[in-house]
Design an enzyme around this catalytic site. Structure first.
Site, PDB file in Angstrom:
ATOM      1  N   LYS A  49      27.374 -37.377 -32.608  1.00 35.16           N
ATOM      2  CA  LYS A  49      26.042 -36.786 -32.454  1.00 35.16           C
ATOM      3  C   LYS A  49      24.980 -37.659 -33.110  1.00 35.16           C
ATOM      4  CE  LYS A  49      27.803 -32.039 -32.363  1.00 35.16           C
ATOM      5  NZ  LYS A  49      27.838 -30.755 -33.096  1.00 35.16           N
ATOM      6  N   ALA A  66      25.878 -33.144 -37.422  1.00 32.08           N
ATOM      7  CA  ALA A  66      26.820 -32.251 -38.105  1.00 32.08           C
ATOM      8  C   ALA A  66      27.640 -31.489 -37.075  1.00 32.08           C
ATOM      9  CB  ALA A  66      26.071 -31.279 -39.012  1.00 32.08           C
ATOM     10  N   ASP A  67      28.847 -31.133 -37.476  1.00 34.33           N
ATOM     11  CA  ASP A  67      29.693 -30.299 -36.635  1.00 34.33           C
ATOM     12  C   ASP A  67      30.541 -29.415 -37.540  1.00 34.33           C
ATOM     13  OD1 ASP A  67      30.587 -29.888 -33.725  1.00 34.33           O
ATOM     14  OD2 ASP A  67      32.473 -29.974 -34.847  1.00 34.33           O
ATOM     15  N   THR A  68      30.636 -28.150 -37.187  1.00 34.53           N
ATOM     16  CA  THR A  68      31.376 -27.187 -37.994  1.00 34.53           C
ATOM     17  C   THR A  68      32.524 -26.608 -37.189  1.00 34.53           C
ATOM     18  OG1 THR A  68      29.370 -26.622 -39.223  1.00 34.53           O
ATOM     19  CG2 THR A  68      31.185 -25.042 -39.330  1.00 34.53           C
ATOM     20  N   GLY A 103      31.703 -31.423 -40.831  1.00 33.59           N
ATOM     21  CA  GLY A 103      31.587 -32.869 -40.940  1.00 33.59           C
ATOM     22  C   GLY A 103      30.129 -33.229 -40.752  1.00 33.59           C
TER      23      GLY A 103
END
Length: 188
Positions: A49, A66-68, A103
């Protein structure tokens, strides 16, 4: 210029508590990822991203990606595709501890500053009627693990160990990293 590579209203709201001016440019990077490890999965998507938006802007901005992900027993629970899938996810989480991993990747002056934050969350025992009532609110449908701790889904949480903001999707570690990179995170 600081750019948040996300359309998430929750990430925008948390970042705006600390940084006055930033732009939102959602990433169009693929979110398909075959990495099974939750930490590495979240890091890979965060990097994608951030890199996609950074490249699109001609490498002239600081970009946050960001990625959750929610995981239980090492299995990643993404966003539910339908109400039945949301029900299965919430039933799986009922009465159990799971992990929420975010992350992140900040690209600043051409360098990547990446990391991952993990928070433990324990759910109360949930009965089926309560799960279906929650699903009917519509709240779980756009959230990893089919719940939002900051909304009605917070009712299900017995305890957390770690960063609350991480469970929302934007850990405070990102703000701290921005401070280390020279951003003023306390002025309003």
């Amino acid at each position: 210029m600081l750019v948040l590579a996300s359309a998430s209203p929750r990430r925008r709201e948390i970042l705006s508590r600390f940084i006055r001016e930033f732009q939102i440019i959602p990433s169009s990077a693929s979110e398909e990822c075959s990495i099974a490890d939750p930490r590495e999965h979240a890091l890979e998507l965060a990097r994608r991203k951030a890199r996609e938006v950074y490249e699109r802007l001609g490498k002239k901005a600081t970009v946050i990606g960001a990625d959750t992900v929610v995981s239980i027993g090492g299995k990643i629970l993404g966003k539910p595709g339908n109400e039945e899938e949301a029900f299965r996810m919430l039933k799986t989480l009922s009465g159990r501890m799971h992990l929420v991993t975010t992350g992140y990747c900040i690209i600043h002056r051409g360098e990547e500053h990446c990391g991952a934050v993990v928070t433990e969350v324990k759910f109360r025992e949930l009965d089926e009627d309560l799960i279906w009532a929650y699903i009917r609110t519509g709240e779980p449908m756009d959230k990893a693990g089919a719940y939002g701790i900051q909304g009605k889904g917070g009712l299900f949480v017995e305890w957390i160990r770690g960063d609350y903001y991480n469970v929302v999707g934007f850990p405070i570690e990102i703000i701290w990293k921005l401070k280390e990179l020279g951003f003023d995170v306390l002025s309003r």
